[in-house]
Design an enzyme around this catalytic site. Structure first.
Site, PDB file in Angstrom:
ATOM      1  N   PRO A 265       0.824  -1.220   0.000  1.00  0.00           N
ATOM      2  CA  PRO A 265       0.000   0.000   0.000  1.00  0.00           C
ATOM      3  C   PRO A 265       0.855   1.265   0.000  1.00  0.00           C
ATOM      4  O   PRO A 265       0.324   2.363  -0.130  1.00  0.00           O
ATOM      5  CB  PRO A 265      -0.822  -0.120   1.291  1.00  0.00           C
TER       6      PRO A 265
ATOM      7  N   ARG B 192      -4.711  -8.464 -20.272  1.00  0.00           N
ATOM      8  CA  ARG B 192      -5.753  -8.177 -21.262  1.00  0.00           C
ATOM      9  C   ARG B 192      -5.290  -7.155 -22.307  1.00  0.00           C
ATOM     10  O   ARG B 192      -5.932  -6.988 -23.339  1.00  0.00           O
ATOM     11  CB  ARG B 192      -7.067  -7.741 -20.599  1.00  0.00           C
TER      12      ARG B 192
ATOM     13  N   ASP C 255     -11.633   1.362 -24.024  1.00  0.00           N
ATOM     14  CA  ASP C 255     -11.928   1.198 -22.607  1.00  0.00           C
ATOM     15  C   ASP C 255     -11.730   2.481 -21.817  1.00  0.00           C
ATOM     16  O   ASP C 255     -10.862   3.289 -22.147  1.00  0.00           O
ATOM     17  CB  ASP C 255     -10.986   0.166 -21.977  1.00  0.00           C
TER      18      ASP C 255
ATOM     19  N   GLU D  59       2.266  -7.973   8.602  1.00  0.00           N
ATOM     20  CA  GLU D  59       2.631  -6.549   8.625  1.00  0.00           C
ATOM     21  C   GLU D  59       3.383  -6.135   7.369  1.00  0.00           C
ATOM     22  O   GLU D  59       3.732  -4.971   7.191  1.00  0.00           O
ATOM     23  CB  GLU D  59       3.483  -6.237   9.866  1.00  0.00           C
TER      24      GLU D  59
END
Ligand code: SAH
Length: 251
Positions: free
Chosen positions: A88, A153, A168, A115
């Site tokens: 993150p 993709r 897209d 963690e």
């Protein structure tokens, strides 16, 4: 394109990778996903992959040695391809990064748990750190699948329609126009007339305008960076002059 995924939970990848477009991409030789269990690269009797954090505090930290052993054992030292840590704290994943990474013939992905991983993995083994959003998950496996899916993709031939990825949302900096399929009427809600008109020029114009309109309504931040033609700009300034609350379907 080949992915080497390093994880403590390789079993969670199977069903998703063996479905639909990703399955076909593998069957057609466009995509290979090699799963490596970090636990197989431990050298102690109990196959320990995590330990308590130095300095105390709760949670466990993934140990540095098994991760180095796994990545260098599979990819050499230094590793033969970019090594991405899912975290993150990484740069925020988006379509542009997917396009950039799709140029690579091979990518390694390291999935953290608990963690996270010992900081020395980040500092001395990985070449890139990627986050899939500003929230925290229990592991890097879903983020790894998100990357594999978004990148695979884009491989030429992966989508049935050769232009499939081009229109897209986010591909050219705009959100995509709305889609409809049969039936032409459902509970009184009709498909826009232009789409059944058979006039390809009108359809293309309508789609472009819907795309601009939607992006303006939902993600005006994207419009600032989008690649717009003179016609697009004219359409947008015409909208600016009109009612702000015009409905998407009103065009
Ligand atoms: N303590 C860490 C979070 C650990 S979450 C911190 O605060 O930064 C456990 C693992 O899940 C991470 O090592 C990472 O591999 C994965 N993960 C969690 N959220 C993620 C996200 N938004 N993007 C990518 N990976 C994520």
């Amino acid at each position: 394109m080949r992915f080497d995924v390093f994880t403590l939970f390789p079993e969670v990848f199977g069903p998703y990778l063996h479905t639909s477009i990703l399955l076909h991409a593998q069957e057609n030789g466009l995509l290979e996903v090699h799963l490596h269990n970090i636990r197989d690269w431990t050298s102690d009797r109990h196959h320990v992959t995590d330990d308590e954090p130095y300095g105390g505090g709760g949670g466990m930290v993934m140990k540095v040695e098994p991760i180095f052993a796994a990545v260098e054992g599979e990819l050499g030292a230094p590793p033969a391809c970019p090594v991405i840590l899912l975290t993150p704290q990484g740069r925020l994943f988006n379509q542009q990064i997917a396009q950039e990474l799709a140029q690579q013939p091979r990518l390694a992905l390291i999935c953290g748990r608990y963690e996270g991983v010992d900081e020395r993995v980040r500092a001395h083994l990985v070449s890139d750190e990627i986050s899939i959003g500003d929230y925290v998950l229990t592991g890097g496996e879903l983020p790894a699948l998100v990357l594999i899916d978004a990148i695979a993709r884009l491989a030429p031939g992966a989508l049935g329609d050769p232009d499939g990825a081009w229109d897209d949302s986010h591909a050219a900096g705009l959100l995509e126009y709305p889609h409809y399929t049969r039936p032409p009427e459902f509970r009184g809600w009709e498909v826009p007339e232009v789409l059944v008109s058979g006039d390809h020029g009108r359809v293309a114009r309508w789609r472009r305008q819907q795309s601009l309109l939607r992006t303006r309504q939902r993600r005006p931040d994207l419009l600032e960076k989008a690649d717009l033609s003179e016609k697009d700009r004219q359409f947008l300034s015409q909208l600016d002059a009109e009612d702000e609350n015009m409905d998407v379907q009103d065009i």
